[in-house]
Write an enzyme that holds these catalytic residues in place. Structure first.
Site, PDB file in Angstrom:
ATOM      1  N   HIS A  99      10.334  94.354  19.447  1.00 29.86           N
ATOM      2  CA  HIS A  99      11.500  95.146  19.850  1.00 29.86           C
ATOM      3  C   HIS A  99      11.076  96.614  19.948  1.00 29.86           C
ATOM      4  O   HIS A  99      10.240  97.079  19.160  1.00 29.86           O
ATOM      5  CB  HIS A  99      12.621  94.971  18.819  1.00 29.86           C
ATOM      6  CG  HIS A  99      13.931  95.538  19.271  1.00 29.86           C
ATOM      7  ND1 HIS A  99      14.192  96.885  19.231  1.00 29.86           N
ATOM      8  CD2 HIS A  99      15.027  94.951  19.801  1.00 29.86           C
ATOM      9  CE1 HIS A  99      15.405  97.111  19.708  1.00 29.86           C
ATOM     10  NE2 HIS A  99      15.937  95.948  20.073  1.00 29.86           N
ATOM     11  N   GLU A 101      12.394  99.226  18.977  1.00 32.31           N
ATOM     12  CA  GLU A 101      12.578  99.998  17.745  1.00 32.31           C
ATOM     13  C   GLU A 101      11.416  99.769  16.781  1.00 32.31           C
ATOM     14  O   GLU A 101      11.022 100.673  16.048  1.00 32.31           O
ATOM     15  CB  GLU A 101      13.936  99.649  17.114  1.00 32.31           C
ATOM     16  CG  GLU A 101      15.079 100.251  17.929  1.00 32.31           C
ATOM     17  CD  GLU A 101      16.406  99.530  17.817  1.00 32.31           C
ATOM     18  OE1 GLU A 101      16.584  98.682  16.917  1.00 32.31           O
ATOM     19  OE2 GLU A 101      17.289  99.816  18.659  1.00 32.31           O
ATOM     20  N   GLY A 175      21.410 100.758  23.070  1.00 32.63           N
ATOM     21  CA  GLY A 175      22.307 101.500  22.186  1.00 32.63           C
ATOM     22  C   GLY A 175      22.821 102.807  22.779  1.00 32.63           C
ATOM     23  O   GLY A 175      23.362 103.639  22.063  1.00 32.63           O
TER      24      GLY A 175
HETATM   25  C1  PEP Z   1      18.933  95.551  21.261  1.00 33.04           C
HETATM   26  O1  PEP Z   1      18.858  96.103  20.186  1.00 33.04           O
HETATM   27  O2  PEP Z   1      18.150  94.648  21.524  1.00 33.04           O
HETATM   28  C2  PEP Z   1      19.967  95.998  22.193  1.00 33.04           C
HETATM   29  C3  PEP Z   1      19.913  95.580  23.419  1.00 33.04           C
HETATM   30  O3  PEP Z   1      20.931  96.858  21.691  1.00 33.04           O
HETATM   31  P1  PEP Z   1      22.308  97.288  22.431  1.00 33.04           P
HETATM   32  O4  PEP Z   1      22.929  96.031  22.977  1.00 33.04           O
HETATM   33  O5  PEP Z   1      23.116  97.909  21.357  1.00 33.04           O
HETATM   34  O6  PEP Z   1      21.931  98.231  23.520  1.00 33.04           O
END
Ligand code: PEP
Length: 251
Positions: A99, A101, A175
């Site tokens: 991911h 993050e 996000g």
């Molecule tokens: C994610 O964290 O994989 C994501 C897509 O977050 P969001 O839907 O909040 O943009």
């Protein structure tokens, strides 16, 4: 064209305590149980401490459980890490890997993601491998080459349509409330499928999810795009009603 059943995956990230997780998961499991045949698979990926209680709460329902990361090792002196064997023991069938993050906060490289995916596969887990460009890379016209490089580096030997799902998540859309346009998503998913074709013999059967501010109001449009085989959802997966509405947008 290969039949690909849509996958609607919820990434809870670092949100929720035990009571919240149990409420959310039980509500989704109840809806799935009551819905009969649906044209999608549904998955929740809670934080590690919630895996066992949530796994117990949804046992016997079609709602699947996944981790948000795993180690590339199976056990041993790796403080703070969680192995794919442990995820399996908690009832997981899936694990999110790479991911953005984790790539940003923990410096995870493509090679590490590939090693983690290989370890996950060895335990029978399906690896959801995330790829996606930053806004600066898109503005510089590098989105496709960045994603091609991430795919080439993050797919382990032995990856196939049964043990691997790809999630295209443009970093600038996660996000933020910004979503890629359906045209951009169509182009990138076609590109990803073509790149998968260079590496995998069953590339046409691999599910490629879109992620990045998916919500009930844009889900139908995004899920209807060619080569979009579901969604990886962050924020909107924390409310049963919203997550269910996203899934219900799948045809
Ligand atoms: C994610 O964290 O994989 C994501 C897509 O977050 P969001 O839907 O909040 O943009």
């Amino acid at each position: 064209m290969a039949e690909r059943r849509k996958l609607i995956a919820g990434n809870w990230k670092m949100n929720g305590l035990k009571a919240d997780g149990l409420d959310l998961a039980s509500s989704l499991a109840g809806r799935l149980n009551g819905a009969g045949a649906v044209p999608f698979d549904m998955l929740v990926c809670p934080p590690f401490p919630l895996l066992f209680p949530v796994g117990e709460a949804i046992k016997g329902s079609p709602l699947a459980l996944g981790g948000q990361d795993c180690s590339f090792k199976t056990s041993g002196a790796h403080t703070g890490d969680v192995s794919p064997v442990m995820l399996k023991d908690a009832g997981c069938a899936f694990v999110i890997l790479g991911h953005s993050e984790r790539r940003a906060d923990h410096g995870e490289s493509d090679a590490l993601v590939a090693a983690k995916a290989k370890a996950a596969h060895a335990e029978g887990l399906v690896a959801i491998i995330c790829v996606g460009e930053t806004e600066a890379q898109r503005d510089a016209g590098q989105a496709e080459s960045v994603v091609a490089g991430q795919l080439a580096g993050s797919l382990p030997e032995g990856a196939n349509a049964s043990n691997t799902v790809i999630a295209y998540e443009p970093v600038w859309a996660i996000g933020t409330g910004k979503t890629a346009t359906p045209d951009d998503v169509r182009a990138m998913h076609a590109h990803i499928r073509a790149e998968l074709g260079k590496a995998l013999s069953d590339a046409g059967a691999v599910r490629v999810l879109y992620g990045g501010s998916v919500k009930p109001s844009n889900a139908a449009e995004l899920m209807a795009v060619e080569n979009v085989d579901g969604a990886l959802v962050g924020g909107a997966s924390l409310k049963a009603e919203d997550f269910w509405a996203i899934a219900a947008a799948c045809r």
